[in-house]
Design a protein around this motif. Structure first.
Motif, PDB file in Angstrom:
ATOM      1  N   GLY A  31       0.806  -1.221   0.000  1.00 15.97           N
ATOM      2  CA  GLY A  31       0.000   0.000   0.000  1.00 15.97           C
ATOM      3  C   GLY A  31       0.831   1.260   0.000  1.00 15.97           C
ATOM      4  O   GLY A  31       0.300   2.358   0.173  1.00 15.97           O
ATOM      5  N   PHE A  78      -5.591  -2.684  -4.004  1.00 19.24           N
ATOM      6  CA  PHE A  78      -4.350  -3.449  -3.898  1.00 19.24           C
ATOM      7  C   PHE A  78      -4.167  -4.452  -5.036  1.00 19.24           C
ATOM      8  O   PHE A  78      -3.077  -5.014  -5.188  1.00 19.24           O
ATOM      9  CB  PHE A  78      -4.290  -4.167  -2.551  1.00 19.24           C
ATOM     10  CG  PHE A  78      -4.189  -3.215  -1.390  1.00 19.24           C
ATOM     11  CD1 PHE A  78      -2.961  -2.764  -0.964  1.00 19.24           C
ATOM     12  CD2 PHE A  78      -5.327  -2.748  -0.757  1.00 19.24           C
ATOM     13  CE1 PHE A  78      -2.858  -1.866   0.093  1.00 19.24           C
ATOM     14  CE2 PHE A  78      -5.241  -1.854   0.285  1.00 19.24           C
ATOM     15  CZ  PHE A  78      -4.002  -1.405   0.717  1.00 19.24           C
ATOM     16  N   ASN A 301      -1.465   2.798   4.775  1.00 20.20           N
ATOM     17  CA  ASN A 301      -1.057   2.642   3.372  1.00 20.20           C
ATOM     18  C   ASN A 301      -0.710   4.009   2.793  1.00 20.20           C
ATOM     19  O   ASN A 301      -1.597   4.811   2.505  1.00 20.20           O
ATOM     20  CB  ASN A 301      -2.189   2.003   2.564  1.00 20.20           C
ATOM     21  CG  ASN A 301      -2.522   0.612   3.054  1.00 20.20           C
ATOM     22  OD1 ASN A 301      -1.796  -0.335   2.829  1.00 20.20           O
ATOM     23  ND2 ASN A 301      -3.639   0.493   3.771  1.00 20.20           N
TER      24      ASN A 301
END
Length: 364
Positions: A31, A78, A301
């Protein structure tokens, strides 16, 4: 007026925040990639799914996609980063750049987590994934002249059945750069107790672990993580406020978490994006701090949330008028809760964190 309040009002907060020593316990490797790196790695491996090949536009796309108020939608971003992290070379590069970027932001200690099972598409074994990432972090530490120490947390995914395997991997690599274990992914329908065999294995081998809980699901997930699974820390954990009355009276679970110094890995910007908090000013971090919880401040992230540790500090300074004293408190709490031997924790606090904040106060 407290010194910290005075500094917050008379010195450029952005200036001393950038210089402040920081520790992060909750930062996901997949992330936090540099947008330009994603584009270059995508070209190298033939991945064509990126929404744009302009680095600035890609950074904005990730942040906009994450600003949905839904943990599930947040997690969808992601797919792009993991797609380009399937070779030893890519993992090595991403890890080295992660260490460089954190150090450039003043981070002196970091625990960075990732799920090895998500990086097997090109034929790597689990051990090869872990070795590549660890070697990348050592290279990143070298490039920064030793300004940062990085440990990894191996993550099992809540929605798959490989958590015991990843726990075994954690034990096997714990003397080679792996600091501990984590469980992550969508909380709804995936309680931590589903992975109890993994936690039992870690306990039998005296291995550290943290558990994502109290983000999308309420205090019951924290209870299960702590009392059923034995978590030493809680990833996010902001829903512990479900067990705190309006007058600040703590329920039995909240009191247990506070009194046993179970650290909360709080990630304010991410919490806003996933709907765990409405805005910075009403984020529960200040209440939890005032009630005596062991609160740590984290990024979660950096790419997806469009943040850094300095920016998280800045948001908290703006919302609650925190100064160096409070950020030193957060940083010391993080190092104290780190999955490091006690002498190393003391060294970081006594030789790096305390002197760093003393210098900031002296310069005011």
């Amino acid at each position: 007026m407290h010194l910290s309040d005075n500094l917050a009002s008379t010195v450029s907060v952005a200036d001393w925040v950038r210089r402040a020593p920081k520790a992060v316990l909750h930062d996901h490797l997949d992330g936090g990639l540099r947008p330009a790196t994603i584009i270059e790695l995508a070209r190298a491996c033939g991945y064509t799914g990126l929404p744009t090949e302009d680095p600035a536009e890609l950074a904005v796309w990730f942040r906009d996609a994450a600003d949905s108020g839904s943990l599930e939608r947040y997690l969808e971003t992601f797919a792009h980063t993991c797609a380009v992290m399937q070779t030893r070379e890519a993992l090595f590069r991403v890890a080295a750049e992660c260490a460089e970027d954190l150090a450039a932001d003043g981070v002196v200690y970091a625990e960075v987590r990732y799920a090895p099972e998500q990086h097997l598409a090109a034929g790597l074994t689990l051990d090869e994934v872990v070795d590549a990432v660890n070697e990348g972090f050592r290279e990143g530490e070298r490039r920064t002249g030793g300004r940062i120490t990085v440990g990894t947390l191996l993550t099992g995914m809540r929605h798959t059945d490989r958590s015991l395997e990843i726990a075994e991997l954690t034990v096997a690599h714990r003397d080679r750069g792996v600091a501990g274990f984590d469980i992550a992914g969508g909380e709804v329908g995936n309680p931590p107790s589903r992975h109890l065999p993994a936690f039992q294995h870690l306990k039998r081998h005296n291995c550290h672990f943290t558990i994502h809980a109290g983000e999308a699901v309420g205090a019951e997930s924290i209870h299960e993580a702590v009392q059923v699974c034995g978590a030493e820390r809680i990833g996010h954990g902001v829903r512990i406020t479900d067990d705190i009355a309006e007058d600040g009276t703590l329920g039995h679970l909240a009191a247990y978490v506070r009194d046993n110094r179970i650290a909360l890995e709080v990630c304010p910007t991410s919490n806003l994006q996933t709907g765990a908090a409405k805005d910075y000013a009403s984020h529960p971090i200040d209440q939890l701090r005032r009630l005596g919880f062991r609160v740590t401040l984290n990024t979660d992230n950096r790419l997806v949330s469009g943040t850094t540790m300095s920016e998280e500090f800045q948001h908290m300074a703006d919302a609650f008028h925190y100064g160096p004293d409070v950020f030193e408190e957060f940083t010391v709490a993080a190092v104290e809760a780190a999955f490091l031997p006690l002498p190393e924790r003391r060294r970081i606090i006594d030789e790096i964190v305390r002197p760093g904040y003393a210098a900031i106060r002296a310069a005011a």
